[in-house]
Enzyme design. Sequence first.
Site, PDB file in Angstrom:
ATOM      1  N   SER A 134     -42.029  48.092 -21.481  1.00 56.86           N
ATOM      2  CA  SER A 134     -41.428  47.467 -22.669  1.00 56.86           C
ATOM      3  C   SER A 134     -42.503  46.645 -23.370  1.00 56.86           C
ATOM      4  CB  SER A 134     -40.296  46.546 -22.199  1.00 56.86           C
ATOM      5  OG  SER A 134     -39.968  45.613 -23.179  1.00 56.86           O
ATOM      6  N   TYR A 147     -36.316  39.639 -17.040  1.00 52.48           N
ATOM      7  CA  TYR A 147     -36.499  41.012 -17.557  1.00 52.48           C
ATOM      8  C   TYR A 147     -37.963  41.258 -17.919  1.00 52.48           C
ATOM      9  CZ  TYR A 147     -36.260  45.062 -20.632  1.00 52.48           C
ATOM     10  OH  TYR A 147     -36.482  46.295 -21.216  1.00 52.48           O
TER      11      TYR A 147
HETATM   12  N1  LIG Z   1     -33.500  49.714 -25.752  1.00 50.49           N
HETATM   13  C1  LIG Z   1     -34.566  48.947 -25.850  1.00 50.49           C
HETATM   14  O1  LIG Z   1     -34.739  48.185 -26.823  1.00 50.49           O
HETATM   15  C2  LIG Z   1     -35.614  49.025 -24.780  1.00 50.49           C
HETATM   16  C3  LIG Z   1     -36.891  48.522 -25.101  1.00 50.49           C
HETATM   17  C4  LIG Z   1     -37.883  48.581 -24.141  1.00 50.49           C
HETATM   18  C5  LIG Z   1     -37.614  49.115 -22.894  1.00 50.49           C
HETATM   19  N2  LIG Z   1     -36.367  49.570 -22.588  1.00 50.49           N
HETATM   20  C6  LIG Z   1     -36.135  50.107 -21.240  1.00 50.49           C
HETATM   21  O2  LIG Z   1     -35.803  51.482 -21.353  1.00 50.49           O
HETATM   22  C7  LIG Z   1     -35.047  51.874 -20.193  1.00 50.49           C
HETATM   23  C8  LIG Z   1     -33.818  52.644 -20.659  1.00 50.49           C
HETATM   24  O3  LIG Z   1     -32.965  51.752 -21.342  1.00 50.49           O
HETATM   25  P1  LIG Z   1     -32.111  52.183 -22.618  1.00 50.49           P
HETATM   26  O4  LIG Z   1     -32.602  51.389 -23.754  1.00 50.49           O
HETATM   27  O5  LIG Z   1     -32.067  53.635 -22.709  1.00 50.49           O
HETATM   28  O6  LIG Z   1     -30.705  51.549 -22.200  1.00 50.49           O
HETATM   29  P2  LIG Z   1     -29.312  52.237 -21.803  1.00 50.49           P
HETATM   30  O7  LIG Z   1     -28.875  53.152 -22.889  1.00 50.49           O
HETATM   31  O8  LIG Z   1     -28.438  51.113 -21.413  1.00 50.49           O
HETATM   32  O9  LIG Z   1     -29.683  53.129 -20.529  1.00 50.49           O
HETATM   33  C9  LIG Z   1     -29.880  52.571 -19.258  1.00 50.49           C
HETATM   34  C10 LIG Z   1     -29.763  53.682 -18.234  1.00 50.49           C
HETATM   35  O10 LIG Z   1     -29.974  53.104 -16.927  1.00 50.49           O
HETATM   36  C11 LIG Z   1     -28.915  53.525 -16.075  1.00 50.49           C
HETATM   37  N3  LIG Z   1     -28.624  52.508 -15.073  1.00 50.49           N
HETATM   38  C12 LIG Z   1     -28.303  51.215 -15.288  1.00 50.49           C
HETATM   39  N4  LIG Z   1     -28.047  50.601 -14.122  1.00 50.49           N
HETATM   40  C13 LIG Z   1     -28.187  51.542 -13.145  1.00 50.49           C
HETATM   41  C14 LIG Z   1     -28.036  51.534 -11.741  1.00 50.49           C
HETATM   42  N5  LIG Z   1     -27.694  50.410 -11.062  1.00 50.49           N
HETATM   43  N6  LIG Z   1     -28.265  52.677 -11.051  1.00 50.49           N
HETATM   44  C15 LIG Z   1     -28.613  53.813 -11.705  1.00 50.49           C
HETATM   45  N7  LIG Z   1     -28.777  53.884 -13.043  1.00 50.49           N
HETATM   46  C16 LIG Z   1     -28.558  52.754 -13.747  1.00 50.49           C
HETATM   47  C17 LIG Z   1     -27.724  53.702 -17.011  1.00 50.49           C
HETATM   48  O11 LIG Z   1     -26.788  54.611 -16.439  1.00 50.49           O
HETATM   49  P3  LIG Z   1     -25.387  54.212 -15.757  1.00 50.49           P
HETATM   50  O12 LIG Z   1     -24.864  53.003 -16.470  1.00 50.49           O
HETATM   51  O13 LIG Z   1     -24.554  55.441 -15.963  1.00 50.49           O
HETATM   52  O14 LIG Z   1     -25.712  53.968 -14.334  1.00 50.49           O
HETATM   53  C18 LIG Z   1     -28.385  54.318 -18.215  1.00 50.49           C
HETATM   54  O15 LIG Z   1     -28.508  55.709 -18.047  1.00 50.49           O
HETATM   55  C19 LIG Z   1     -34.725  50.580 -19.439  1.00 50.49           C
HETATM   56  O16 LIG Z   1     -35.625  50.462 -18.359  1.00 50.49           O
HETATM   57  C20 LIG Z   1     -34.990  49.491 -20.468  1.00 50.49           C
HETATM   58  O17 LIG Z   1     -35.367  48.304 -19.853  1.00 50.49           O
HETATM   59  C21 LIG Z   1     -35.359  49.551 -23.519  1.00 50.49           C
END
Ligand SMILES: NC(=O)c1ccc[n+]([C@@H]2O[C@H](COP(=O)([O-])OP(=O)(O)OC[C@H]3O[C@@H](n4cnc5c(N)ncnc54)[C@H](OP(=O)(O)O)[C@@H]3O)[C@@H](O)[C@H]2O)c1
Length: 262
Positions: A134, A147
């Site tokens: 991130s 985080y």
């Molecule tokens: N969106 C942003 O602005 C952003 C920016 C920088 C980095 N990121 C990073 O990108 C990655 C993906 O996030 P996203 O933005 O795509 O968010 P998201 O749409 O909320 O996706 C998160 C994913 O993680 C899974 N997950 C959460 N808790 C889990 C658990 N205990 N066991 C297994 N799977 C789990 C969720 O699936 P289930 O709920 O079905 O388990 C979902 O598929 C994360 O690491 C986040 O920190 C996001």
Amino acid sequence: MSVAIITGASSGLGMDFAKAIAKKPEVDSLWLIARRTERLEALQKELQKPCKILPLDLSKAASLEEYQKLLQSENPEVSYLVNAAGFGKFGSYHSVPVETAFNMIDLNVKALVFFSQNTLPFMKENGRIIQMGSASTYNPLPYLNVYAATKSFVKVYSRALHRELKPRKITVTTVCPGWVQTEFFSRADIDTNSKKSFAKPMVSSVDVVKKAVRDADRGKDISMYGLFNKTHHFLAKILPHRLIMRLWMGMAKKELSDDELN
Ligand SMILES: NC(=O)c1ccc[n+]([C@@H]2O[C@H](COP(=O)([O-])OP(=O)(O)OC[C@H]3O[C@@H](n4cnc5c(N)ncnc54)[C@H](OP(=O)(O)O)[C@@H]3O)[C@@H](O)[C@H]2O)c1
């Protein structure tokens, strides 16, 4: 038969990674991992390749063991591992419960290390690991303190691993986007609809993923998408972090209640 393994495949970046990687001719099948089975089944129907659905809570040791056992029994040749499962929680130090902080560390850090270390024996030359880092790795972030620390761990660990794996010609790419339009914000307690929202600019998950897969295929250790993100990275290198934190707090505080700030 080569397999791509994607965690966090039920939404956002993980789901877009699954869609992008499924199109690669060298990938024969996918393992899709997250807790929400119905989401993974819907994705499976959309992809043109055989998929194995693994409904696992990766913050639990039993799920990690199950994954390890599956690797041993199936003995796959893994071409891509994408560690996209993760979450963040916004709030002052006293409003984010320590259990939530530990859960973030278990998922964002421990599960990612577990998956990387245990999948590596099943990867050959040109294997690609993609880690969701991130832009929060560029400087410390008050109100997202744990985080940002978990993502800093991911970047430092993954860059070192990338260097170690050079002789095996396996690469590790850490993806460091700013705000991406996904479901991340509802779990993080960040209201992106509010006029004063600091979660701007917001970029598309498909664009971040497209760039990340290209960077991984080129063997880059870091993937940064967008001019704003690259400018942030540059400023965090030349400006004192004290100053950046002050600017950030000015924006972030507007989203917190008086209770949280006192
Ligand atoms: N969106 C942003 O602005 C952003 C920016 C920088 C980095 N990121 C990073 O990108 C990655 C993906 O996030 P996203 O933005 O795509 O968010 P998201 O749409 O909320 O996706 C998160 C994913 O993680 C899974 N997950 C959460 N808790 C889990 C658990 N205990 N066991 C297994 N799977 C789990 C969720 O699936 P289930 O709920 O079905 O388990 C979902 O598929 C994360 O690491 C986040 O920190 C996001």
